[in-house]
Write a protein that holds these residues in place. Structure first.
Motif, PDB file in Angstrom:
ATOM      1  N   GLN A   3       0.794  -1.193  -0.089  1.00 31.79           N
ATOM      2  CA  GLN A   3       0.077  -0.039  -0.120  1.00 31.79           C
ATOM      3  C   GLN A   3       0.908   1.201  -0.007  1.00 31.79           C
ATOM      4  N   LEU A   4       2.104   1.436   0.695  1.00 33.14           N
ATOM      5  CA  LEU A   4       2.656   2.538   0.938  1.00 33.14           C
ATOM      6  C   LEU A   4       4.559   2.090   0.829  1.00 33.14           C
ATOM      7  N   VAL A   5       5.026   2.729   0.108  1.00 33.67           N
ATOM      8  CA  VAL A   5       6.520   2.659   0.103  1.00 33.67           C
ATOM      9  C   VAL A   5       7.228   3.937   0.547  1.00 33.67           C
ATOM     10  N   THR A   6       7.984   3.704   1.510  1.00 36.40           N
ATOM     11  CA  THR A   6       8.678   4.846   2.132  1.00 36.40           C
ATOM     12  C   THR A   6      10.214   4.857   1.837  1.00 36.40           C
ATOM     13  N   LEU A  26       0.668   5.358  -7.573  1.00 31.60           N
ATOM     14  CA  LEU A  26       1.894   4.797  -8.799  1.00 31.60           C
ATOM     15  C   LEU A  26       1.346   3.990  -9.803  1.00 31.60           C
ATOM     16  N   VAL A  27       0.401   3.008  -9.534  1.00 32.45           N
ATOM     17  CA  VAL A  27      -0.045   2.099 -10.477  1.00 32.45           C
ATOM     18  C   VAL A  27      -0.950   2.796 -11.505  1.00 32.45           C
ATOM     19  N   SER A  31      -0.362   3.090 -15.477  1.00 29.64           N
ATOM     20  CA  SER A  31      -1.140   2.147 -16.096  1.00 29.64           C
ATOM     21  C   SER A  31      -0.849   2.049 -17.598  1.00 29.64           C
ATOM     22  N   PRO A  32      -0.722   3.424 -18.145  1.00 31.74           N
ATOM     23  CA  PRO A  32      -0.437   3.256 -19.989  1.00 31.74           C
ATOM     24  C   PRO A  32       0.904   2.379 -19.988  1.00 31.74           C
ATOM     25  N   ILE A  33       1.818   2.154 -19.117  1.00 34.16           N
ATOM     26  CA  ILE A  33       3.088   1.443 -19.350  1.00 34.16           C
ATOM     27  C   ILE A  33       2.669  -0.055 -18.982  1.00 34.16           C
ATOM     28  N   LEU A  34       1.856  -0.140 -18.252  1.00 36.21           N
ATOM     29  CA  LEU A  34       1.752  -1.687 -17.673  1.00 36.21           C
ATOM     30  C   LEU A  34       1.147  -2.499 -18.727  1.00 36.21           C
ATOM     31  N   LEU A  35       0.283  -2.180 -19.616  1.00 37.91           N
ATOM     32  CA  LEU A  35      -0.322  -2.852 -20.641  1.00 37.91           C
ATOM     33  C   LEU A  35       0.651  -3.497 -21.616  1.00 37.91           C
ATOM     34  N   PRO A  36       1.343  -2.367 -22.095  1.00 35.43           N
ATOM     35  CA  PRO A  36       2.662  -2.889 -23.159  1.00 35.43           C
ATOM     36  C   PRO A  36       3.496  -3.883 -22.459  1.00 35.43           C
TER      37      PRO A  36
END
Length: 85
Positions: A3-6, A26-27, A31-36
């Motif tokens: 859920q969180l990155v410190t 961040l996701v 998201s435009p990069i995740l599909l490719p």
């Protein structure tokens, strides 16, 4: 899913810099990069004769195991800390 990155970066003679990064945001931004990337992974699985379903399941298991992880990197007087919650 995390859920969180410190992130904390320490430099000599300076105050530590802390960043809190929400993973969901961040996701959404990436998201435009995740599909490719997913398509590229499927193609790589076909090239190397791997099961796509088992590969995706393995990647998901690694992501699901990340909460609670802590990574410390030190080089000289510089320090970098990543905590995944």
């Amino acid at each position: 899913m995390p859920q969180l990155v410190t992130i904390r970066f320490t430099r000599p003679g300076h105050r530590p810099v802390r960043l809190w990064v929400p993973v969901l945001l961040l996701v959404i931004v990436l998201s435009p990069i995740l599909l490719p990337a997913l398509l590229g992974g499927v193609i790589a699985c076909q090239i190397y004769d791997m099961s796509v379903r088992r590969t995706i399941a393995g990647v998901w298991r690694v992501i699901a195991a990340l909460p609670g992880s802590r990574f410390d990197f030190e080089h000289g007087r510089h320090a970098f800390l990543v905590i995944i919650r």
